[in-house]
Every structure is written in C-alpha cells, then in structure tokens.
Design an enzyme around this catalytic site. Sequence first.
Site, PDB file in Angstrom:
ATOM      1  N   THR A  35       0.837  -1.214   0.000  1.00  0.00           N
ATOM      2  CA  THR A  35       0.000   0.000   0.000  1.00  0.00           C
ATOM      3  C   THR A  35       0.867   1.259   0.000  1.00  0.00           C
ATOM      4  O   THR A  35       0.340   2.354  -0.176  1.00  0.00           O
ATOM      5  CB  THR A  35      -0.947   0.033   1.228  1.00  0.00           C
ATOM      6  OG1 THR A  35      -0.153  -0.086   2.407  1.00  0.00           O
ATOM      7  CG2 THR A  35      -1.954  -1.093   1.188  1.00  0.00           C
ATOM      8  N   ASP A  51       9.186  -8.096   3.022  1.00  0.00           N
ATOM      9  CA  ASP A  51       7.979  -8.302   3.829  1.00  0.00           C
ATOM     10  C   ASP A  51       8.342  -8.601   5.283  1.00  0.00           C
ATOM     11  O   ASP A  51       9.177  -9.455   5.580  1.00  0.00           O
ATOM     12  CB  ASP A  51       7.161  -9.462   3.239  1.00  0.00           C
ATOM     13  CG  ASP A  51       5.737  -9.437   3.745  1.00  0.00           C
ATOM     14  OD1 ASP A  51       4.823  -9.267   2.924  1.00  0.00           O
ATOM     15  OD2 ASP A  51       5.535  -9.579   4.972  1.00  0.00           O
ATOM     16  N   TYR A 141      -9.881  -4.830  12.399  1.00  0.00           N
ATOM     17  CA  TYR A 141      -8.691  -3.970  12.367  1.00  0.00           C
ATOM     18  C   TYR A 141      -8.282  -3.581  13.791  1.00  0.00           C
ATOM     19  O   TYR A 141      -7.137  -3.782  14.209  1.00  0.00           O
ATOM     20  CB  TYR A 141      -8.979  -2.711  11.525  1.00  0.00           C
ATOM     21  CG  TYR A 141      -7.987  -1.607  11.757  1.00  0.00           C
ATOM     22  CD1 TYR A 141      -6.645  -1.797  11.443  1.00  0.00           C
ATOM     23  CD2 TYR A 141      -8.386  -0.388  12.315  1.00  0.00           C
ATOM     24  CE1 TYR A 141      -5.713  -0.788  11.683  1.00  0.00           C
ATOM     25  CE2 TYR A 141      -7.465   0.618  12.550  1.00  0.00           C
ATOM     26  CZ  TYR A 141      -6.139   0.409  12.236  1.00  0.00           C
ATOM     27  OH  TYR A 141      -5.227   1.394  12.486  1.00  0.00           O
ATOM     28  N   ARG A 221     -14.681  14.004  15.388  1.00  0.00           N
ATOM     29  CA  ARG A 221     -13.381  13.331  15.445  1.00  0.00           C
ATOM     30  C   ARG A 221     -12.316  14.327  15.887  1.00  0.00           C
ATOM     31  O   ARG A 221     -12.484  15.545  15.770  1.00  0.00           O
ATOM     32  CB  ARG A 221     -12.990  12.787  14.055  1.00  0.00           C
ATOM     33  CG  ARG A 221     -13.885  11.680  13.535  1.00  0.00           C
ATOM     34  CD  ARG A 221     -13.662  10.387  14.292  1.00  0.00           C
ATOM     35  NE  ARG A 221     -14.508   9.308  13.824  1.00  0.00           N
ATOM     36  CZ  ARG A 221     -15.750   9.083  14.230  1.00  0.00           C
ATOM     37  NH1 ARG A 221     -16.322   9.882  15.115  1.00  0.00           N
ATOM     38  NH2 ARG A 221     -16.430   8.047  13.772  1.00  0.00           N
TER      39      ARG A 221
HETATM   40  N1  UDP Z   1     -16.837  10.657   6.574  1.00  0.00           N
HETATM   41  C1  UDP Z   1     -17.843  11.236   5.815  1.00  0.00           C
HETATM   42  N2  UDP Z   1     -17.741  11.186   4.457  1.00  0.00           N
HETATM   43  C2  UDP Z   1     -16.701  10.570   3.814  1.00  0.00           C
HETATM   44  C3  UDP Z   1     -15.675   9.985   4.595  1.00  0.00           C
HETATM   45  C4  UDP Z   1     -15.785  10.040   5.978  1.00  0.00           C
HETATM   46  O1  UDP Z   1     -18.814  11.790   6.340  1.00  0.00           O
HETATM   47  O2  UDP Z   1     -16.691  10.546   2.578  1.00  0.00           O
HETATM   48  C5  UDP Z   1     -16.922  10.737   8.047  1.00  0.00           C
HETATM   49  C6  UDP Z   1     -16.876   9.397   8.740  1.00  0.00           C
HETATM   50  O3  UDP Z   1     -18.176   8.854   8.839  1.00  0.00           O
HETATM   51  C7  UDP Z   1     -16.296   9.776  10.091  1.00  0.00           C
HETATM   52  C8  UDP Z   1     -15.374  10.958   9.773  1.00  0.00           C
HETATM   53  O4  UDP Z   1     -15.794  11.444   8.495  1.00  0.00           O
HETATM   54  O5  UDP Z   1     -17.290  10.238  10.954  1.00  0.00           O
HETATM   55  C9  UDP Z   1     -13.912  10.570   9.682  1.00  0.00           C
HETATM   56  O6  UDP Z   1     -13.793   9.445   8.842  1.00  0.00           O
HETATM   57  P1  UDP Z   1     -12.406   8.867   8.359  1.00  0.00           P
HETATM   58  O7  UDP Z   1     -12.678   7.685   7.466  1.00  0.00           O
HETATM   59  O8  UDP Z   1     -11.560   9.959   7.796  1.00  0.00           O
HETATM   60  O9  UDP Z   1     -11.689   8.403   9.708  1.00  0.00           O
HETATM   61  P2  UDP Z   1     -12.167   7.405  10.894  1.00  0.00           P
HETATM   62  O10 UDP Z   1     -12.786   8.306  11.938  1.00  0.00           O
HETATM   63  O11 UDP Z   1     -13.109   6.404  10.325  1.00  0.00           O
HETATM   64  O12 UDP Z   1     -10.894   6.808  11.361  1.00  0.00           O
END
Ligand code: UDP
Length: 334
Positions: A35, A51, A141, A221
């Site tokens: 990745t 790896d 995860y 967040r």
């Molecule tokens: N989120 C969103 N739209 C998107 C991607 C993410 O509303 O296209 C929201 C997601 O539901 C979460 C926040 O943004 O509440 C952060 O998501 P991200 O995947 O960046 O990080 P996570 O908190 O899952 O680690």
Amino acid sequence: MRILVIGGAGYIGSHNVHALIERGDEVVVLDNLATGHRQAVHPAARFYEGDLRSAADLDKVLAENRVDAVMHFAAFSLVGESVQKPLKYFNNNVGGMMSLLEAMERHGVDRLVFSSTAAVYGEPKTVPIVEDAEKDPTNPYGESKLIMERMMRWAGQACGIRSVILRYFNVGGALEDGSIGEDHRPESHLIPLILQVPLGRRPHISIFGDDYPTQDGTCIRDYLHVMDLADAHLRALDYLAAGGESTVCNLGNGQGFSVLEMVEAARRVTGHPLPAKIEGRRAGDPARLVASSDRAKAVLGWQPHAGIEEIIRTAWTWHQKHPAGFEDGQAAKR
Ligand code: UDP
C-alpha cells in the site's frame, strides 16, 4: 541513532522518515509496497523492499544494519475491509508483529515504537478517552492492533523489549512543501475525499449521517497533523533511549470537530463552495472520538501545534501538486 522504519513508504511512515532524517538520524526502511509508494521514501533513507512476515527479509535488514530501535507502521488499516476480510488483517498485522518480535529478539534490538489506534477502544463510554479506558474493538482492524499491543507486552516482559505504543486518533495534513502526502487507493478518509471536490474529481462530498447525538448531527473526530504525530514518535524514541519503561499514549489534539465543521474549514482554505450531500450512516462509526493526550504530554513532553486549517491547508498543497497522487503505478496494481 540508526532507526529501522517498517512501513516507511506509507503515509504516516514516510512523514516520520522525513522527520528522522531532518534531525540527523540514520534511517533504514523496510516496506513491501503493498500500500506504500516507493516515491514517498526519502532519498537519504536506505530502502529495502521486503515483507515483515519474512524472517529472511528481516534477518537481512537487521544483519546489514545495526539499528538502535524499530518503528513499526506496516499494517493494513481499512476498517470496512477488515470486516470483509478479517483473516487478511490477522495474517498481516498479527503475523507481522510476531515475526518482528522474534527477529528483534534474535538480533538483540530492544526498543520499539508502534502505531496503534483509537479503534482498540471501540465505542467509548466516556470522552475524552484515556489510555486505561475499556478496550472492546468493534472491527477486526482494531482487534488486530489490540492483539499486537498485547503480544508486545508479553514478549517485552519476557525478552526485555521496551516499547512505546502510540494510539492515533484521526491524522491528516502533509509536509509543508507538499512533496509527500496522503495517497490511499481506494481513498476512504474524510480530508482527502473532501479535497477531491475542489480538485474536480468528485461532484460533492458525502456526509455519512446527520442524526448522531452531536451538536450538528454529524460525527465528531479529533484531527492531528501528521508532523505533530511524527514529533511524538521522535520523542518516544528519545524516551526509550533515555531508559524509559514501556508505556502507551493516546495522540490527538484533544478537541473534536464535526464532519460539517471540517467541510466548512475546507471551504475557507480552498475558496471552493464544496457542495455536500447528506447520506446514511457508515456502519461502525462511533458518534464522537476525542483523545485525552495528557499522558503523552506528561511522559513525552509532547504538545500538538497545528489546528484543522493548517492540516487541511498542507493536505491541499500536496493534492494540488499531485492531483493523481504518487505516480508510481500503484493504481495499476489494484
Ligand atoms: N466521513 C464522511 N464522508 C466521507 C468519509 C468520511 O462523512 O466521505 C466521516 C466518517 O463517517 C467519520 C469521519 O468522516 O465520521 C472521519 O472518517 P475517516 O474515514 O476519515 O476516519 P475514521 O474516523 O473512520 O478513522
């Protein structure tokens, strides 16, 4: 110091490599480029394509380079994918940690800094989250990272490997000059997806749910700049070099922002109207994740500096300079 960075071609790993080299450490990178991106690796780092799960690959790197410490960033990290393919996650993440601890013991390397995650806590009962809060991951995860942490603890006690476990909340941003940045394929993180709208790569940003029990109904967040994160890693290395005992620290800004606030901040930074569309909730998203980073402050003397506008501004510089991400054929591999 000479540091082995496993996963140094990935988003967070490559920024840490940069910070280490900037301050004069010698860096050896091991990455299988599953990745990560070869172009993300600093030219001053010694690069090995290999790896982590291969004892032969680790033996080669550790025999050719006497390293003082290891930083481990090489793990799969997509929550949704982990639910679909849990064994892929246990194989790579747990298997990688097993192989690494065995190799460190064989080669007498006894310091480790590890990328863990807020996902080990699952749905939090109280916010801000402290390190001793209950751990009950809601996806493979997070479970894989919790198992990795526990392996480190038991092996550390038995073999004398000291470690700092850093549990990240949300990470964003890029190097100030925009030379490296975030490039996941497929992309699932909020900030890069928001910025795809002003880049003309998607018509709007989807907001996953506006019916959460938060002030505007969207998820909250805790966003940290990737270089503030790197600073915590350097401090963790120094802490272990000074004889510090094994510890675990959350890393976040300690302040929560809603998805709508992030979109609004991106409108200010980019000057683009950035249309947003409310959609259904994404499975497994807790309403509110905010870190208490008091322990990182006390133990590592760490303090984050960048706020959300700087995080989005530096990410925007990276994406404007590299609208298609790293041009190393990674997209063609998938
Ligand atoms: N989120 C969103 N739209 C998107 C991607 C993410 O509303 O296209 C929201 C997601 O539901 C979460 C926040 O943004 O509440 C952060 O998501 P991200 O995947 O960046 O990080 P996570 O908190 O899952 O680690």
